[in-house]
Design a protein around this motif. Structure first.
Motif, PDB file in Angstrom:
ATOM      1  N   GLU A   1       0.814  -1.218   0.000  1.00 22.96           N
ATOM      2  CA  GLU A   1       0.000   0.000   0.000  1.00 22.96           C
ATOM      3  C   GLU A   1       0.850   1.272   0.000  1.00 22.96           C
ATOM      4  O   GLU A   1       0.499   2.245  -0.689  1.00 22.96           O
ATOM      5  CB  GLU A   1      -0.957  -0.006   1.193  1.00 22.96           C
ATOM      6  CG  GLU A   1      -2.098  -1.008   1.056  1.00 22.96           C
ATOM      7  CD  GLU A   1      -3.076  -0.912   2.212  1.00 22.96           C
ATOM      8  OE1 GLU A   1      -2.961   0.048   3.005  1.00 22.96           O
ATOM      9  OE2 GLU A   1      -3.939  -1.791   2.323  1.00 22.96           O
ATOM     10  N   PRO A   2       1.962   1.327   0.766  1.00 23.42           N
ATOM     11  CA  PRO A   2       2.801   2.542   0.685  1.00 23.42           C
ATOM     12  C   PRO A   2       3.322   2.808  -0.720  1.00 23.42           C
ATOM     13  O   PRO A   2       3.412   3.966  -1.145  1.00 23.42           O
ATOM     14  CB  PRO A   2       3.945   2.239   1.663  1.00 23.42           C
ATOM     15  CG  PRO A   2       3.373   1.258   2.624  1.00 23.42           C
ATOM     16  CD  PRO A   2       2.450   0.406   1.811  1.00 23.42           C
ATOM     17  N   TRP A   3       3.647   1.757  -1.471  1.00 21.71           N
ATOM     18  CA  TRP A   3       4.115   1.926  -2.840  1.00 21.71           C
ATOM     19  C   TRP A   3       3.003   2.473  -3.724  1.00 21.71           C
ATOM     20  O   TRP A   3       3.232   3.389  -4.533  1.00 21.71           O
ATOM     21  CB  TRP A   3       4.620   0.593  -3.396  1.00 21.71           C
ATOM     22  CG  TRP A   3       5.932   0.174  -2.842  1.00 21.71           C
ATOM     23  CD1 TRP A   3       6.189  -0.246  -1.562  1.00 21.71           C
ATOM     24  CD2 TRP A   3       7.188   0.152  -3.520  1.00 21.71           C
ATOM     25  NE1 TRP A   3       7.515  -0.546  -1.407  1.00 21.71           N
ATOM     26  CE2 TRP A   3       8.155  -0.322  -2.596  1.00 21.71           C
ATOM     27  CE3 TRP A   3       7.580   0.443  -4.818  1.00 21.71           C
ATOM     28  CZ2 TRP A   3       9.500  -0.470  -2.943  1.00 21.71           C
ATOM     29  CZ3 TRP A   3       8.919   0.294  -5.167  1.00 21.71           C
ATOM     30  CH2 TRP A   3       9.862  -0.160  -4.235  1.00 21.71           C
TER      31      TRP A   3
ATOM     32  N   GLY B   1       0.603   7.055  -6.722  1.00 21.64           N
ATOM     33  CA  GLY B   1      -0.564   7.739  -7.268  1.00 21.64           C
ATOM     34  C   GLY B   1      -1.347   8.635  -6.345  1.00 21.64           C
ATOM     35  O   GLY B   1      -2.281   9.311  -6.803  1.00 21.64           O
ATOM     36  N   GLU B   2      -1.007   8.693  -5.026  1.00 20.50           N
ATOM     37  CA  GLU B   2      -1.846   9.456  -4.109  1.00 20.50           C
ATOM     38  C   GLU B   2      -1.087  10.411  -3.197  1.00 20.50           C
ATOM     39  O   GLU B   2      -1.689  11.328  -2.629  1.00 20.50           O
ATOM     40  CB  GLU B   2      -2.653   8.492  -3.224  1.00 20.50           C
ATOM     41  CG  GLU B   2      -3.559   7.545  -3.988  1.00 20.50           C
ATOM     42  CD  GLU B   2      -4.240   6.557  -3.065  1.00 20.50           C
ATOM     43  OE1 GLU B   2      -4.255   6.801  -1.845  1.00 20.50           O
ATOM     44  OE2 GLU B   2      -4.748   5.525  -3.559  1.00 20.50           O
TER      45      GLU B   2
ATOM     46  N   ARG C   1       3.283  12.062   9.521  1.00 19.61           N
ATOM     47  CA  ARG C   1       4.433  11.703   8.700  1.00 19.61           C
ATOM     48  C   ARG C   1       4.393  10.213   8.378  1.00 19.61           C
ATOM     49  O   ARG C   1       4.478   9.374   9.250  1.00 19.61           O
ATOM     50  CB  ARG C   1       5.729  12.047   9.432  1.00 19.61           C
ATOM     51  CG  ARG C   1       6.987  11.557   8.765  1.00 19.61           C
ATOM     52  CD  ARG C   1       7.287  12.297   7.483  1.00 19.61           C
ATOM     53  NE  ARG C   1       7.692  13.668   7.740  1.00 19.61           N
ATOM     54  CZ  ARG C   1       7.965  14.568   6.817  1.00 19.61           C
ATOM     55  NH1 ARG C   1       7.817  14.222   5.530  1.00 19.61           N
ATOM     56  NH2 ARG C   1       8.337  15.777   7.132  1.00 19.61           N
ATOM     57  N   GLU C   2       4.279   9.893   7.098  1.00 14.53           N
ATOM     58  CA  GLU C   2       4.204   8.503   6.653  1.00 14.53           C
ATOM     59  C   GLU C   2       5.566   8.087   6.110  1.00 14.53           C
ATOM     60  O   GLU C   2       5.849   8.226   4.912  1.00 14.53           O
ATOM     61  CB  GLU C   2       3.114   8.337   5.602  1.00 14.53           C
ATOM     62  CG  GLU C   2       1.717   8.628   6.130  1.00 14.53           C
ATOM     63  CD  GLU C   2       0.650   8.482   5.057  1.00 14.53           C
ATOM     64  OE1 GLU C   2      -0.285   7.700   5.263  1.00 14.53           O
ATOM     65  OE2 GLU C   2       0.772   9.160   4.011  1.00 14.53           O
ATOM     66  N   TYR C   3       6.388   7.556   6.991  1.00 12.26           N
ATOM     67  CA  TYR C   3       7.746   7.200   6.595  1.00 12.26           C
ATOM     68  C   TYR C   3       7.761   6.067   5.576  1.00 12.26           C
ATOM     69  O   TYR C   3       8.666   5.994   4.734  1.00 12.26           O
ATOM     70  CB  TYR C   3       8.560   6.803   7.824  1.00 12.26           C
ATOM     71  CG  TYR C   3       8.791   7.945   8.782  1.00 12.26           C
ATOM     72  CD1 TYR C   3       9.745   8.919   8.492  1.00 12.26           C
ATOM     73  CD2 TYR C   3       8.064   8.063   9.958  1.00 12.26           C
ATOM     74  CE1 TYR C   3       9.967   9.986   9.359  1.00 12.26           C
ATOM     75  CE2 TYR C   3       8.273   9.121  10.831  1.00 12.26           C
ATOM     76  CZ  TYR C   3       9.228  10.081  10.530  1.00 12.26           C
ATOM     77  OH  TYR C   3       9.430  11.137  11.381  1.00 12.26           O
ATOM     78  N   ASN C   4       6.784   5.173   5.653  1.00 10.81           N
ATOM     79  CA  ASN C   4       6.752   4.082   4.675  1.00 10.81           C
ATOM     80  C   ASN C   4       6.478   4.598   3.266  1.00 10.81           C
ATOM     81  O   ASN C   4       7.068   4.122   2.290  1.00 10.81           O
ATOM     82  CB  ASN C   4       5.718   3.033   5.080  1.00 10.81           C
ATOM     83  CG  ASN C   4       4.352   3.634   5.382  1.00 10.81           C
ATOM     84  OD1 ASN C   4       4.179   4.857   5.367  1.00 10.81           O
ATOM     85  ND2 ASN C   4       3.382   2.779   5.659  1.00 10.81           N
ATOM     86  N   VAL C   5       5.622   5.606   3.155  1.00  9.08           N
ATOM     87  CA  VAL C   5       5.350   6.199   1.846  1.00  9.08           C
ATOM     88  C   VAL C   5       6.582   6.961   1.343  1.00  9.08           C
ATOM     89  O   VAL C   5       6.914   6.900   0.154  1.00  9.08           O
ATOM     90  CB  VAL C   5       4.124   7.128   1.921  1.00  9.08           C
ATOM     91  CG1 VAL C   5       3.895   7.829   0.582  1.00  9.08           C
ATOM     92  CG2 VAL C   5       2.883   6.332   2.313  1.00  9.08           C
ATOM     93  N   ASP C   6       7.247   7.673   2.236  1.00 13.50           N
ATOM     94  CA  ASP C   6       8.464   8.396   1.849  1.00 13.50           C
ATOM     95  C   ASP C   6       9.522   7.433   1.313  1.00 13.50           C
ATOM     96  O   ASP C   6      10.172   7.697   0.292  1.00 13.50           O
ATOM     97  CB  ASP C   6       9.029   9.163   3.053  1.00 13.50           C
ATOM     98  CG  ASP C   6       8.133  10.308   3.483  1.00 13.50           C
ATOM     99  OD1 ASP C   6       7.218  10.667   2.719  1.00 13.50           O
ATOM    100  OD2 ASP C   6       8.348  10.842   4.590  1.00 13.50           O
TER     101      ASP C   6
END
Length: 292
Positions: free
Chosen positions: A63-65, A70-71, A254-259
């Protein structure tokens, strides 16, 4: 004699084992940040908050990827880095091709069609390899304005081509010096012209240095941030600028996994290039240096 050569003393074995141990530790040291990025990018946010940095994910997720692609918010827009990824491709591909072709022709002309002042021209082009990028930001911005290419992909392509020509010319010039001039002279006597000689004699032996030039230019242009942030608008920004905007966006948690997922997406092309073609890069450089 063979047995004597093959037999190693305990000191030699210890030295070899020590060398291997040092190399393995160095490789682990350099790969550690990549491992942390990859592990973090597939962790849920709850595990990141509760776990340790190197803890393996208990419930891996992509999901983070998907969100990074795209989001995720990159400033005022929440469209992810996908569009900027394709911006980088649209910039890199033509810039690499054009700078490589021009560098090959320059190297060919400077070695096989020498003219009065050719060494001075090469020295001036070589000087371009050492000019700090910051020095030319304002002159380049003014030039792009005169050409009507400000804040456009074409403008960024032009900038990267101009700055890449010095390096590609250096690569090809040093490689072509080793090609026997007698072949070119014989072709001239047979009536072959500039481009025919290049196409039939020089180009077929240029595969190693072409690989070097393509990998070098691809890496430099893909990883560029300064020119991307200085000469692009929002719709034409490369992925490195979008990554910076995403990481520095301070809205919400802060979403470190998305970063980390976004950083992996941005780094993936260069990683793939080096994994698949890294050995050819070394071979090309070695071939040029040995022949020269």
């Amino acid at each position: 004699m063979d047995n004597v050569i093959r037999r190693r003393t305990p000191a030699a074995r210890l030295g070899r084992l020590t060398l291997y141990a040092v190399l393995i530790l160095a490789a682990l040291f350099y790969l550690l940040p990549l491992a942390v990025m990859l592990i973090t990018s597939v962790k849920p946010l709850s595990e990141i908050s509760a776990g340790t940095l190197l803890a393996l994910p208990q419930a891996p997720t992509l999901e983070p990827w998907a969100k990074a692609w795209g989001e995720a918010c990159t400033g005022m827009r929440c469209e992810g880095v996908g569009g900027y990824f394709f911006n980088s491709i649209a910039i890199v591909v033509p810039a690499v091709l054009i700078s490589t072709v021009i560098g090959a022709l320059n190297g060919y002309a400077l070695t096989k069609w020498r003219f009065k002042g050719s060494e001075l021209v090469f020295a001036l082009m070589l000087f371009g390899c050492f000019i700090p990028f910051q020095v030319v930001l304002l002159p380049m911005a003014q030039t792009l304005g005169w050409l009507g290419l400000s804040s456009s992909r074409a403008g960024l392509i032009l900038v990267h081509v101009v700055f890449g020509i010095a390096f590609t010319t250096l690569f090809f010039r040093n490689f072509y010096v080793a090609v026997p001039t007698e072949l070119v002279s014989a072709a001239k006597l047979d009536g072959a012209g500039f481009f025919r000689i290049f196409w039939r004699i020089l180009l077929p032996v240029s595969a190693p240095i072409i690989v070097v030039s393509v990998i070098w230019q691809f890496t430099q242009i893909w990883n560029d941030f300064l020119f991307g942030v200085a000469f692009s608008a929002h719709d034409t920004q490369p992925v490195t600028v979008a990554l910076n905007n995403l990481v520095n966006t301070s809205t919400g948690v802060r979403e470190y996994n998305v970063d980390m997922a976004a950083a992996m997406i941005a780094a993936l092309p260069t990683l793939v290039v080096y994994v698949l073609a890294g050995k050819y890069f070394v071979r090309g450089l070695t071939a040029g240096s040995v022949k020269g």
